[in-house]
Design a protein around this motif. Structure first.
Motif, PDB file in Angstrom:
ATOM      1  N   PRO A 112      36.232 -33.073  57.920  1.00 17.12           N
ATOM      2  CA  PRO A 112      37.395 -33.965  57.737  1.00 17.12           C
ATOM      3  C   PRO A 112      37.389 -35.068  58.796  1.00 17.12           C
ATOM      4  O   PRO A 112      36.862 -34.903  59.899  1.00 17.12           O
ATOM      5  CB  PRO A 112      38.595 -33.030  57.915  1.00 17.12           C
ATOM      6  N   ASP A 113      38.005 -36.204  58.473  1.00 14.97           N
ATOM      7  CA  ASP A 113      38.041 -37.315  59.434  1.00 14.97           C
ATOM      8  C   ASP A 113      39.107 -37.119  60.502  1.00 14.97           C
ATOM      9  O   ASP A 113      39.143 -37.869  61.483  1.00 14.97           O
ATOM     10  CB  ASP A 113      38.248 -38.644  58.714  1.00 14.97           C
ATOM     11  N   LYS A 114      39.995 -36.116  60.356  1.00 22.12           N
ATOM     12  CA  LYS A 114      41.006 -35.807  61.361  1.00 22.12           C
ATOM     13  C   LYS A 114      41.121 -34.295  61.504  1.00 22.12           C
ATOM     14  O   LYS A 114      40.851 -33.544  60.570  1.00 22.12           O
ATOM     15  CB  LYS A 114      42.375 -36.374  60.978  1.00 22.12           C
ATOM     16  N   THR A 141      45.875 -40.401  54.051  1.00 22.70           N
ATOM     17  CA  THR A 141      44.667 -40.360  53.234  1.00 22.70           C
ATOM     18  C   THR A 141      43.604 -39.544  53.966  1.00 22.70           C
ATOM     19  O   THR A 141      43.300 -39.816  55.137  1.00 22.70           O
ATOM     20  CB  THR A 141      44.137 -41.768  52.946  1.00 22.70           C
ATOM     21  N   VAL A 142      43.069 -38.545  53.294  1.00 25.08           N
ATOM     22  CA  VAL A 142      42.065 -37.651  53.875  1.00 25.08           C
ATOM     23  C   VAL A 142      40.676 -38.161  53.501  1.00 25.08           C
ATOM     24  O   VAL A 142      40.411 -38.465  52.328  1.00 25.08           O
ATOM     25  CB  VAL A 142      42.251 -36.210  53.361  1.00 25.08           C
ATOM     26  N   GLY A 143      39.804 -38.259  54.490  1.00 26.33           N
ATOM     27  CA  GLY A 143      38.416 -38.607  54.233  1.00 26.33           C
ATOM     28  C   GLY A 143      37.502 -37.449  54.606  1.00 26.33           C
ATOM     29  O   GLY A 143      37.585 -36.919  55.716  1.00 26.33           O
ATOM     30  N   LEU A 144      36.662 -37.032  53.676  1.00 21.55           N
ATOM     31  CA  LEU A 144      35.758 -35.907  53.896  1.00 21.55           C
ATOM     32  C   LEU A 144      34.311 -36.379  53.818  1.00 21.55           C
ATOM     33  O   LEU A 144      33.942 -37.120  52.896  1.00 21.55           O
ATOM     34  CB  LEU A 144      35.985 -34.814  52.851  1.00 21.55           C
ATOM     35  N   THR A 145      33.506 -35.942  54.774  1.00 23.13           N
ATOM     36  CA  THR A 145      32.064 -36.184  54.740  1.00 23.13           C
ATOM     37  C   THR A 145      31.378 -34.877  54.391  1.00 23.13           C
ATOM     38  O   THR A 145      31.649 -33.838  55.014  1.00 23.13           O
ATOM     39  CB  THR A 145      31.565 -36.690  56.101  1.00 23.13           C
ATOM     40  N   ARG A 174      38.150 -31.940  41.705  1.00 24.88           N
ATOM     41  CA  ARG A 174      37.175 -33.018  41.567  1.00 24.88           C
ATOM     42  C   ARG A 174      35.763 -32.462  41.714  1.00 24.88           C
ATOM     43  O   ARG A 174      35.526 -31.518  42.467  1.00 24.88           O
ATOM     44  CB  ARG A 174      37.434 -34.091  42.623  1.00 24.88           C
ATOM     45  N   THR A 175      34.822 -33.082  41.006  1.00 26.32           N
ATOM     46  CA  THR A 175      33.405 -32.729  41.091  1.00 26.32           C
ATOM     47  C   THR A 175      32.616 -33.951  41.531  1.00 26.32           C
ATOM     48  O   THR A 175      32.772 -35.034  40.965  1.00 26.32           O
ATOM     49  CB  THR A 175      32.880 -32.234  39.731  1.00 26.32           C
ATOM     50  N   ILE A 176      31.768 -33.785  42.565  1.00 23.14           N
ATOM     51  CA  ILE A 176      30.897 -34.865  43.022  1.00 23.14           C
ATOM     52  C   ILE A 176      29.465 -34.334  43.080  1.00 23.14           C
ATOM     53  O   ILE A 176      29.234 -33.124  43.036  1.00 23.14           O
ATOM     54  CB  ILE A 176      31.308 -35.405  44.405  1.00 23.14           C
ATOM     55  N   VAL A 177      28.520 -35.259  43.202  1.00 25.01           N
ATOM     56  CA  VAL A 177      27.104 -34.903  43.352  1.00 25.01           C
ATOM     57  C   VAL A 177      26.584 -35.594  44.604  1.00 25.01           C
ATOM     58  O   VAL A 177      26.710 -36.815  44.740  1.00 25.01           O
ATOM     59  CB  VAL A 177      26.281 -35.310  42.120  1.00 25.01           C
ATOM     60  N   GLY A 227      27.522 -36.907  50.744  1.00 26.56           N
ATOM     61  CA  GLY A 227      28.562 -37.326  49.822  1.00 26.56           C
ATOM     62  C   GLY A 227      29.863 -37.521  50.574  1.00 26.56           C
ATOM     63  O   GLY A 227      30.030 -37.028  51.699  1.00 26.56           O
ATOM     64  N   THR A 228      30.776 -38.268  49.969  1.00 27.95           N
ATOM     65  CA  THR A 228      32.086 -38.499  50.580  1.00 27.95           C
ATOM     66  C   THR A 228      33.171 -38.342  49.524  1.00 27.95           C
ATOM     67  O   THR A 228      32.939 -38.567  48.332  1.00 27.95           O
ATOM     68  CB  THR A 228      32.191 -39.901  51.199  1.00 27.95           C
ATOM     69  N   VAL A 229      34.356 -37.962  49.990  1.00 28.76           N
ATOM     70  CA  VAL A 229      35.529 -37.816  49.130  1.00 28.76           C
ATOM     71  C   VAL A 229      36.739 -38.273  49.914  1.00 28.76           C
ATOM     72  O   VAL A 229      36.838 -38.009  51.127  1.00 28.76           O
ATOM     73  CB  VAL A 229      35.727 -36.349  48.686  1.00 28.76           C
ATOM     74  N   SER A 230      37.660 -38.957  49.245  1.00 30.51           N
ATOM     75  CA  SER A 230      38.926 -39.318  49.877  1.00 30.51           C
ATOM     76  C   SER A 230      40.057 -39.100  48.882  1.00 30.51           C
ATOM     77  O   SER A 230      39.877 -39.243  47.670  1.00 30.51           O
ATOM     78  CB  SER A 230      38.908 -40.770  50.362  1.00 30.51           C
ATOM     79  N   PHE A 231      41.216 -38.760  49.408  1.00 32.75           N
ATOM     80  CA  PHE A 231      42.394 -38.545  48.566  1.00 32.75           C
ATOM     81  C   PHE A 231      43.625 -38.600  49.440  1.00 32.75           C
ATOM     82  O   PHE A 231      43.556 -38.429  50.663  1.00 32.75           O
ATOM     83  CB  PHE A 231      42.318 -37.202  47.834  1.00 32.75           C
TER      84      PHE A 231
END
Length: 730
Positions: free
Chosen positions: A380-382, A390-394, A482-485, A492-496
């Motif tokens: 997580p970014d925090k 807003t959450v940012g995930l690496t 959510r599904t990512i590749v 990969g990254t995801v934010s929400f």
């Protein structure tokens, strides 16, 4: 998977490909209320000896990790009735002189919207000595074999996995030398007392009624001392066809007794059947799973020892979607390589013929899924978030050799409070390579995910706020599915955006690659505030109710005794604006006016020292009545007919052939009529036949009506009402 509008209850969810079932799971649909906080209860030890004292620790936390300070608790424990949490949200109490297994629970003493409680159990061992016995009978002599071992609680209290099935084994220590064991032999006999008679009007028989009671008489007592291995033996003469009750006991250095008892059956002039007469077992040398290319070595054992070699006496075969390897041999040891096509598992069966009888053993041969371990690191970014952030995930995926892996990653973010209502654990590797997957082809994947996205929310209110702060009002149970590749580099990254809940969001991930490397796990995403107001209010009331809501303030910026101000604004068919003074952590009750039917907006704010402020907003529904009833209607179908139901809830519509539907219930009763009378037998037969003709139902076990059972010998025109009766009805 987006569920249709379902009635509350349990449902089965299954997925299949080409007629092959991949996964079956249960889904529970229900209305629920999440608890406002969580309680934990832990004993200082998991196991004690009888007579020991035990200290329990209770802890109360909001789901974002903030301690619930000054919370009164109700305690169900010997000698303890109530507690209040301290400034850390914790409390302790002691139970003295525990004598038997103990279960303790705590619940919130004040009313809450959701159920809040916790429990803990404690294993209590009666003595530091374990006495066990086994027996056998040969040539009319019963042999009682005794063993005394020290009871040690170190492994149990040291944190080893605690299962009821192995609790006794974990407690066993070294053999006890010179331990005195006393015993008693009792012979069992049965008494029968006539209690009356019963006349069966159907079978026309008088049946005597008896009361049976087992009793015991002492035939011998004994005292033995264990040898250097902790063993001792006692023998006595056993009568044929007689049960004996054997009771043995010993005392530890603290005077605490240990007892064991059981039954032994006496067979005169014949030895008890040895263990090897039962079915055998397949032993794999302690190994439970195999990687591809490894050799599976299975040994067929009888009574805990290898079965003897015998010419062509062993049949070994594997099963996986049909018959696999088949081999007849003379040795009890069977070897086969674990192949790629054996993933996720295969089944091994061994059959042994000793020249007189067959015995068999079955065992799964499971895949060692660590060979296909996938590593997924989510950063997580925090370390901590605020509501609406807003959450940012690496995300980075690597294989067992730490090389980047292109992986499909399923993500869901759900409020931790929801798991307090119903727990859930995800283990993709276990699901994918489970021992029950022998019916599943290895190139088909078991996974769960959804492409259903929740609608976005805007966070707190904007403009016109009654207390000068944006109220938290967007409360959700789930944020994303959510599904990512990940790319070729495994990244990969995801934010929400988070809603306004103060909680810990549980991020659950499941990842897999084209090679079926897999992993799953969870990541905690706490969302909290240094100062917040906690509101206790229902979301629905009845017309005319004048409820009281409860507001409480918490946060790590507060300390006991701080002054706070609670503001309340109610807008709707009835209204209220007020402010009251309170103290930090105090539950402040605020009365609302009598409510008329309609929808209301309730806003509650709190201000504390140094400008601390927070507000929450809820919608309240007031309805004329909570009464609900089920209504059933019957109508003949006609052209243009419309079916109407209630304004809310589900309406179930069933269509049936009118003529047939009126007969089905009566025919079902006929089909399952019980008894041997001629009309009962005829009813069963006709009911089964007519159900089959009218509704396509199979007759199940009905074999038809046999009139021959009721014919009376030498009277060709007469039948009896019972198979053993005569033509005379009396």
């Amino acid at each position: 998977v987006a569920l249709p509008n379902l009635r509350p209850g349990g449902y089965s969810l299954s997925a299949s490909v080409g007629g092959v079932s991949l996964v079956n799971s249960s889904v529970w649909v229900d209305t629920y209320t999440k608890p406002p906080y969580t309680l934990e209860l832990r004993p200082d030890r998991r196991a004690v000896f009888a007579g020991d004292d035990v200290t329990f620790s209770a802890r109360a936390r909001f789901f974002d990790g903030t301690p619930v300070i000054g919370l009164p608790l109700r305690v169900d424990a010997p000698g303890v009735n109530s507690l209040t949490t301290d400034t850390n949200g914790e409390a302790t109490f002691q139970v003295r002189l525990v004598t038997r297994g103990l279960s303790v629970s705590i619940t919130a003493a004040r009313a809450e919207l959701g159920e809040v409680g916790a429990s803990a159990s404690l294993e209590v061992f009666p003595s530091a000595v374990d006495v066990h016995w086994s027996g056998s009978v040969a040539e009319g002599i019963a042999e009682v074999r005794l063993r005394a071992r020290q009871v040690s609680l170190d492994r149990i209290n040291g944190g080893e996995r605690l299962d009821r099935c192995c609790l006794h084994d974990l407690s066993l220590g070294a053999p006890l030398t010179g331990q005195l064991i006393t015993g008693r032999i009792e012979r069992e006999y049965e008494t029968r007392t006539e209690t009356g008679e019963l006349y069966d009007y159907i079978s026309k028989q008088v049946l005597k009624q008896y009361n049976y009671e087992s009793k015991f008489v002492v035939v011998d007592t004994f005292r033995v001392t264990t040898d250097s291995l902790g063993d001792a033996t006692y023998r006595f003469a056993a009568l044929p066809d007689t049960y004996y009750r054997v009771s043995v006991g010993s005392v530890d250095s603290q005077g605490r007794p240990s007892e064991d008892y059981g039954y032994q059956y006496g067979v005169h002039g014949q030895a008890s059947p040895p263990d090897r007469e039962t079915d055998g077992t397949l032993e794999f040398g302690g190994k439970q799973s195999w990687r591809t290319g490894q050799v599976v070595e299975a040994e067929y054992d009888l009574g805990g020892i290898p079965a003897p070699a015998r010419t062509n006496a062993y049949l070994f075969y594997t099963l996986r979607l049909g018959l696999g390897v088949v081999q007849v041999q003379s040795e009890p040891v069977f070897r086969l390589p674990f192949r790629e096509e054996d993933i996720p598992n295969t089944s091994l069966t061994a059959v042994y013929f000793d020249g007189r009888r067959y015995s068999a053993a079955h065992a799964p041969v499971d895949y060692d899924a660590s060979e296909r371990a996938l590593s997924l690191k989510i950063t997580p970014d925090k370390a901590e978030y605020r509501p609406g952030d807003t959450v940012g995930l690496t995300i980075r995926a690597t294989d067992i050799n730490n090389r980047p892996a292109a992986a499909t990653v399923n993500l869901n973010v759900v409020d931790e409070a929801l798991y307090a209502v119903r727990s859930d654990n995800v283990d993709l590797v276990r699901d994918l390579y489970t021992e029950y997957s022998a019916r599943v082809p290895a190139d088909e994947l078991v996974t769960r995910f959804s492409h259903f996205h929740l609608p976005r929310f805007t966070g707190g209110g904007t403009g016109g706020e009654p207390f000068g702060v944006s109220a938290r009002e967007a409360f959700q149970d789930a944020v994303i599915f959510r599904t990512i590749v990940t790319d070729a580099g495994g990244n990969g990254t995801v934010s929400f955006q988070l809603p306004d809940n103060l909680t810990t969001w549980r991020l659950t991930y499941q990842a897999f690659t084209a090679k079926l490397e897999a992993t799953s796990g969870t990541v905690a995403l706490p969302a909290t505030l240094p100062f917040f107001v906690n509101l206790l209010a229902s979301d629905s009331y009845r017309d005319g109710d004048a409820p009281a809501i409860v507001a409480r303030t918490y946060g790590d910026k507060l300390k006991a005794g701080d002054d706070v101000t609670i503001g309340v604004e109610l807008a709707g068919p009835a209204s209220l604006t007020t402010k009251v003074s309170a103290r930090a952590f105090e539950a402040k009750a605020i009365a609302l006016p009598a409510l008329a039917a309609g929808d209301y907006t309730l806003t509650v704010s709190a201000t504390g020292p140094d400008g601390l402020i927070d507000a929450v907003r809820r919608t309240i529904h007031v309805q004329p009545s909570f009464l609900r009833r089920e209504a059933v209607d019957f109508r003949l179908v006609s052209a243009g007919m419309q079916v109407t139901g209630p304004t809310s809830g589900l309406t179930t519509v069933q269509f049936a052939d009118y003529d047939r539907a009126t007969l089905l219930a009566a025919l079902a009763r006929m089909r399952w009529e019980w008894g041997d009378r001629v009309e009962q037998e005829l009813a069963r037969s006709l009911g089964a036949q007519w159900l089959r003709d009218l509704n396509g139902q199979r007759p199940a076990t009905s074999a038809g009506f046999d009139i021959g059972r009721y014919e009376v010998p030498n009277e060709s025109d007469a039948i009896a009402i019972l198979p053993y009766g005569s033509a005379d009805l009396e």
